[in-house]
Design a protein around this motif. Structure first.
Motif, PDB file in Angstrom:
ATOM      1  N   GLY A 370       0.779  -1.229   0.000  1.00 42.16           N
ATOM      2  CA  GLY A 370       0.000   0.000   0.000  1.00 42.16           C
ATOM      3  C   GLY A 370       0.811   1.279   0.000  1.00 42.16           C
ATOM      4  O   GLY A 370       0.238   2.364   0.021  1.00 42.16           O
ATOM      5  N   SER A 371       2.137   1.176  -0.019  1.00 43.14           N
ATOM      6  CA  SER A 371       2.948   2.386   0.033  1.00 43.14           C
ATOM      7  C   SER A 371       4.335   2.095  -0.531  1.00 43.14           C
ATOM      8  O   SER A 371       4.581   1.034  -1.119  1.00 43.14           O
ATOM      9  N   PHE A 372       5.252   3.050  -0.308  1.00 47.98           N
ATOM     10  CA  PHE A 372       6.644   2.889  -0.726  1.00 47.98           C
ATOM     11  C   PHE A 372       7.476   3.911   0.055  1.00 47.98           C
ATOM     12  O   PHE A 372       6.946   4.831   0.713  1.00 47.98           O
ATOM     13  N   SER A 373       8.781   3.763   0.014  1.00 44.50           N
ATOM     14  CA  SER A 373       9.689   4.709   0.671  1.00 44.50           C
ATOM     15  C   SER A 373      10.922   4.902  -0.195  1.00 44.50           C
ATOM     16  O   SER A 373      11.323   3.994  -0.923  1.00 44.50           O
ATOM     17  N   CYS A 374      11.484   6.108  -0.118  1.00 44.31           N
ATOM     18  CA  CYS A 374      12.683   6.446  -0.886  1.00 44.31           C
ATOM     19  C   CYS A 374      13.905   6.460   0.030  1.00 44.31           C
ATOM     20  O   CYS A 374      13.796   6.765   1.222  1.00 44.31           O
ATOM     21  N   TYR A 375      15.050   6.129  -0.512  1.00 41.48           N
ATOM     22  CA  TYR A 375      16.297   6.219   0.243  1.00 41.48           C
ATOM     23  C   TYR A 375      17.394   6.731  -0.691  1.00 41.48           C
ATOM     24  O   TYR A 375      17.279   6.658  -1.910  1.00 41.48           O
ATOM     25  N   CYS A 376      18.460   7.267  -0.085  1.00 41.54           N
ATOM     26  CA  CYS A 376      19.557   7.867  -0.848  1.00 41.54           C
ATOM     27  C   CYS A 376      20.809   7.008  -0.747  1.00 41.54           C
ATOM     28  O   CYS A 376      21.013   6.286   0.234  1.00 41.54           O
ATOM     29  N   HIS A 377      21.667   7.134  -1.732  1.00 42.24           N
ATOM     30  CA  HIS A 377      22.917   6.393  -1.747  1.00 42.24           C
ATOM     31  C   HIS A 377      23.914   7.043  -0.781  1.00 42.24           C
ATOM     32  O   HIS A 377      23.696   8.156  -0.269  1.00 42.24           O
ATOM     33  N   ALA A 378      25.013   6.324  -0.509  1.00 36.79           N
ATOM     34  CA  ALA A 378      26.051   6.835   0.387  1.00 36.79           C
ATOM     35  C   ALA A 378      26.585   8.159  -0.148  1.00 36.79           C
ATOM     36  O   ALA A 378      26.844   8.311  -1.345  1.00 36.79           O
ATOM     37  N   GLY A 379      26.753   9.117   0.752  1.00 36.43           N
ATOM     38  CA  GLY A 379      27.233  10.438   0.357  1.00 36.43           C
ATOM     39  C   GLY A 379      26.118  11.421   0.071  1.00 36.43           C
ATOM     40  O   GLY A 379      26.386  12.576  -0.267  1.00 36.43           O
ATOM     41  N   TYR A 380      24.847  10.949   0.196  1.00 33.59           N
ATOM     42  CA  TYR A 380      23.690  11.807  -0.029  1.00 33.59           C
ATOM     43  C   TYR A 380      22.729  11.673   1.144  1.00 33.59           C
ATOM     44  O   TYR A 380      22.760  10.683   1.887  1.00 33.59           O
ATOM     45  N   SER A 381      21.854  12.631   1.304  1.00 33.78           N
ATOM     46  CA  SER A 381      20.819  12.582   2.334  1.00 33.78           C
ATOM     47  C   SER A 381      19.521  13.131   1.747  1.00 33.78           C
ATOM     48  O   SER A 381      19.529  13.853   0.748  1.00 33.78           O
ATOM     49  N   LEU A 384      15.153  18.081   3.088  1.00 37.82           N
ATOM     50  CA  LEU A 384      14.208  18.424   4.151  1.00 37.82           C
ATOM     51  C   LEU A 384      12.830  18.767   3.585  1.00 37.82           C
ATOM     52  O   LEU A 384      11.813  18.539   4.240  1.00 37.82           O
ATOM     53  N   ASN A 385      12.799  19.312   2.389  1.00 36.06           N
ATOM     54  CA  ASN A 385      11.533  19.724   1.782  1.00 36.06           C
ATOM     55  C   ASN A 385      10.838  18.586   1.038  1.00 36.06           C
ATOM     56  O   ASN A 385       9.615  18.574   0.930  1.00 36.06           O
ATOM     57  N   ASP A 386      11.609  17.633   0.521  1.00 39.95           N
ATOM     58  CA  ASP A 386      11.037  16.533  -0.269  1.00 39.95           C
ATOM     59  C   ASP A 386      11.845  15.276   0.001  1.00 39.95           C
ATOM     60  O   ASP A 386      13.023  15.197  -0.365  1.00 39.95           O
ATOM     61  N   SER A 387      11.224  14.282   0.642  1.00 40.05           N
ATOM     62  CA  SER A 387      11.937  13.049   0.991  1.00 40.05           C
ATOM     63  C   SER A 387      12.292  12.217  -0.236  1.00 40.05           C
ATOM     64  O   SER A 387      13.092  11.289  -0.132  1.00 40.05           O
ATOM     65  N   ARG A 388      11.692  12.522  -1.389  1.00 37.90           N
ATOM     66  CA  ARG A 388      11.998  11.775  -2.599  1.00 37.90           C
ATOM     67  C   ARG A 388      13.259  12.276  -3.277  1.00 37.90           C
ATOM     68  O   ARG A 388      13.805  11.609  -4.158  1.00 37.90           O
ATOM     69  N   THR A 389      13.719  13.489  -2.894  1.00 40.59           N
ATOM     70  CA  THR A 389      14.885  14.110  -3.512  1.00 40.59           C
ATOM     71  C   THR A 389      16.106  13.918  -2.626  1.00 40.59           C
ATOM     72  O   THR A 389      16.013  13.969  -1.397  1.00 40.59           O
ATOM     73  N   CYS A 390      17.259  13.681  -3.218  1.00 38.88           N
ATOM     74  CA  CYS A 390      18.508  13.466  -2.492  1.00 38.88           C
ATOM     75  C   CYS A 390      19.463  14.629  -2.760  1.00 38.88           C
ATOM     76  O   CYS A 390      19.586  15.097  -3.902  1.00 38.88           O
ATOM     77  N   VAL A 391      20.105  15.122  -1.697  1.00 38.34           N
ATOM     78  CA  VAL A 391      21.075  16.212  -1.808  1.00 38.34           C
ATOM     79  C   VAL A 391      22.430  15.708  -1.345  1.00 38.34           C
ATOM     80  O   VAL A 391      22.531  14.827  -0.488  1.00 38.34           O
ATOM     81  N   ASP A 392      23.483  16.311  -1.905  1.00 43.43           N
ATOM     82  CA  ASP A 392      24.842  15.887  -1.575  1.00 43.43           C
ATOM     83  C   ASP A 392      25.223  16.307  -0.152  1.00 43.43           C
ATOM     84  O   ASP A 392      24.863  17.390   0.313  1.00 43.43           O
ATOM     85  N   ILE A 393      25.954  15.448   0.558  1.00 45.42           N
ATOM     86  CA  ILE A 393      26.464  15.756   1.901  1.00 45.42           C
ATOM     87  C   ILE A 393      27.853  16.366   1.766  1.00 45.42           C
ATOM     88  O   ILE A 393      28.720  15.798   1.091  1.00 45.42           O
ATOM     89  N   ASP A 394      28.097  17.541   2.411  1.00 48.34           N
ATOM     90  CA  ASP A 394      29.415  18.181   2.392  1.00 48.34           C
ATOM     91  C   ASP A 394      30.259  17.568   3.511  1.00 48.34           C
ATOM     92  O   ASP A 394      30.204  17.978   4.675  1.00 48.34           O
ATOM     93  N   GLU A 395      31.029  16.536   3.178  1.00 50.54           N
ATOM     94  CA  GLU A 395      31.838  15.845   4.182  1.00 50.54           C
ATOM     95  C   GLU A 395      32.951  16.715   4.748  1.00 50.54           C
ATOM     96  O   GLU A 395      33.467  16.444   5.846  1.00 50.54           O
ATOM     97  N   CYS A 396      33.354  17.778   4.039  1.00 53.27           N
ATOM     98  CA  CYS A 396      34.465  18.629   4.491  1.00 53.27           C
ATOM     99  C   CYS A 396      34.106  19.397   5.759  1.00 53.27           C
ATOM    100  O   CYS A 396      35.008  19.914   6.446  1.00 53.27           O
TER     101      CYS A 396
END
Length: 554
Positions: A370-381, A384-396
């Motif tokens: 009845g539903s689904f969930s999204c997840y991001c690859h390593a190095g992304y998160s 905050l505005n859209d859980s379906r979208t992934c943004v890059d993590i600034d590891e520095c």
């Protein structure tokens, strides 16, 4: 379910065509053992007054199975056979429907029954046609309509007639409407369709009579026209009951006379018996079925017979939890399910929608009931505005590098300032090595000692050997190279020791010789000395004696 009785099969050969015919109480089927394209097979069926066979229910499936089983002696078990089911080029495959978007070539074009052997091809631009085979259990398989296969034609008729019973001296030939040639006298069908006409010869003499009766509707029942005059004088109750359905009586000079049991009446052909229609004035609310003693009432699907055995009451399918956890709406004679979000209605049932088959998530997608969930690859998160979208993590930001850090998509990269290079761990920085690397203290003292010896010139006899410098800056040298370097240094050490030991031996001998000479010189000097040269040395006894004499004088 209506019960179908398979009556009889016959094989008809005409030119290069081979046809196997089977008739039921409702229709006749012809299996054509000549492979043709789908369109050509459909055209042949239509031109002879029929259509490609359909499989809208279990009864029709059993009829087709009987035709194919009768032809197994022709080795067709693995052969494909066209049925009248196609997907037009302008239509798309629809997996939410029983027929998957396909339709029958004859009315009605839709049905709730399906028998798919495998999932049809998903397309919107190609025409697809359906075939069956005994090997697949008559399961439906779609394919290109340009392929060649056997085919089955279906001919529906208003009714059927029984074969005419004659004496041995008479003969009959049947002409069925869907075959170009008449049936051979030795090839019979247990039932003949409406529109069949018979060629009958009564007797074999010059005075033989000829008749041409037709199978037709006679007062609501089907029989042969003018059959009361067909070879009546030549029939006898001793042969096949004189052709009578029930009772047969021999009449002198007139042949046979037929009579029916109670609740039946004799039809116009004077041989067939039909059940009296007791439903003409029945009180049944829905359906009436005539019986030998009267009638009985039945109800349509979705209803059941009331206690009065006449009225019909709606069945509430929702009380049987037909829709499961989804909402159910009862309707007269049926019902429908209202599916929850994340589900869709397929063949009257709610099935989970796999949202991950659609571009719902930017990166990873995990389907659930009845539903689904999204997840991001390593190095992304997730954004905050859209859980379906992934943004890059600034590891520095976490300062993972010892010196300079450069953020990249999904990762980061370290670098060093001038005169430093990146270490093997990709994070630390080490000084740039000089041309004359300084020896450093090695954890292995033996290797450090050998390294130092390698920088010194070693003489052995007239030859000068200079050992190659060992590189101690790389602590992770290949084990095989280290072993080879150690063996080389070992032999150099042997050569060095071979040169030093004789030198030490000579020095020791020279020291012993010098010491011996000094001792010899002293002994010679003492030997040459004379008595005159001696001086008196008090031994200390005189002092003792003198001290004693003084004490005595006192």
């Amino acid at each position: 379910m209506m019960r179908i009785l398979i009556l009889m099969c016959c094989f008809v050969a005409g030119g290069t065509n081979r046809v196997i015919t089977t008739c039921t109480a409702e229709a006749c089927l012809t299996l054509h053992l000549e492979e043709k394209h789908f369109e050509k097979a459909l055209e042949d069926c239509v031109n002879t007054g029929g259509n490609l066979v359909t499989m809208r229910n279990e009864n029709e499936l059993q009829s087709i199975k009987s035709v194919l089983s009768a032809a197994e002696e022709h080795n067709i078990r693995n052969s494909k056979v066209w049925i009248g089911l196609e997907l037009l080029k302008s239509n798309c495959t629809d997996f939410t429907k029983e027929l998957r978007g396909f339709r029958w070539t004859s009315e009605p074009t839709d049905s709730k029954y399906s028998n798919w052997n495998k999932k049809p091809l998903s397309t919107c631009t190609e025409k697809r046609c359906v075939s069956i085979s005994l090997e697949d259990g008559l399961g439906w398989s779609d394919g290109s309509c340009r392929e060649r296969a056997f085919y089955i034609c279906k001919f529906r008729f208003k009714g059927m007639c029984k074969p005419i019973v004659l004496e041995k001296t008479s003969s009959v030939t049947y002409n069925v409407p869907f075959l170009d040639e008449p049936l051979n006298p030795n090839e019979r069908l247990a039932m003949l369709p409406h529109g069949t006409w018979a060629e009958i010869q009564c007797g074999r003499s010059e005075n033989a009579e000829y008749f041409a009766p037709v199978c037709n509707n006679i007062n609501g029942n089907f029989g042969w026209t003018n059959s009361e005059r067909v070879c009546a004088r030549n029939r006898s109750c001793k042969r096949k009951n004189g052709g009578c359905d029930h009772f047969c009586f021999d009449t002198p000079g007139e042949g046979v006379r037929c009579k029916c049991r109670e609740h039946y009446y004799l039809m116009d052909d004077n041989v067939s018996c039909a059940l009296k229609n007791n439903c003409e004035s029945s009180p049944c609310e829905s359906k009436c079925i005539p019986t030998a003693t009267g009638f009985s009432c039945t109800c349509a699907e979705g209803f059941h017979l009331a206690e009065d055995k006449v009225s019909c009451v709606d069945i509430n399918e929702c009380q049987q939890h037909t829709c499961g956890e989804h909402r159910c709406q009862n309707t007269p004679g049926s019902y429908f399910c209202e599916c929850k979000p994340g589900f869709r209605l397929v063949a009257g049932k709610c099935e989970d929608v796999d949202e991950c088959t659609e571009p719902r998530c930017q990166q990873g997608c995990l389907n659930s009931q009845g539903s689904f969930s999204c997840y991001c690859h390593a190095g992304y998160s997730s954004s905050l505005n859209d859980s379906r979208t992934c943004v890059d993590i600034d590891e520095c930001i976490q300062r993972p590098c010892e010196d300079i850090c450069l953020n990249t998509l999904g990762s980061f990269k370290c670098s060093c300032r001038e005169n430093f290079i990146l270490a093997r761990n990709g994070i630390s920085c080490v000084p740039v090595p000089t041309e004359k690397p300084q020896s450093t203290q090695s954890p292995d003292n033996r290797e450090a000692f050998i390294t130092k010896l390698g920088h010194l010139p070693v003489t052995f006899g007239p030859t000068t050997i200079k050992t190659p410098a060992l590189n101690n800056t790389n602590s992770k040298t290949d084990s095989s190279k280290r072993k080879e370097s150690f063996l080389e240094s070992y032999w150099i050490l042997v050569c060095v020791l071979g040169s030093v030991i004789p030198l030490i031996a000579i020095i020791v001998l020279m020291s012993v010789f010098v010491t011996y000479r000094l001792k010899s010189s002293r002994k010679a000097a003492l030997k040459n000395a004379t008595a005159d040269n001696y001086c008196w040395v008090s031994s200390g006894l005189d002092k003792v004696q003198k001290k004693s004499s003084i004490q005595l004088n006192d």
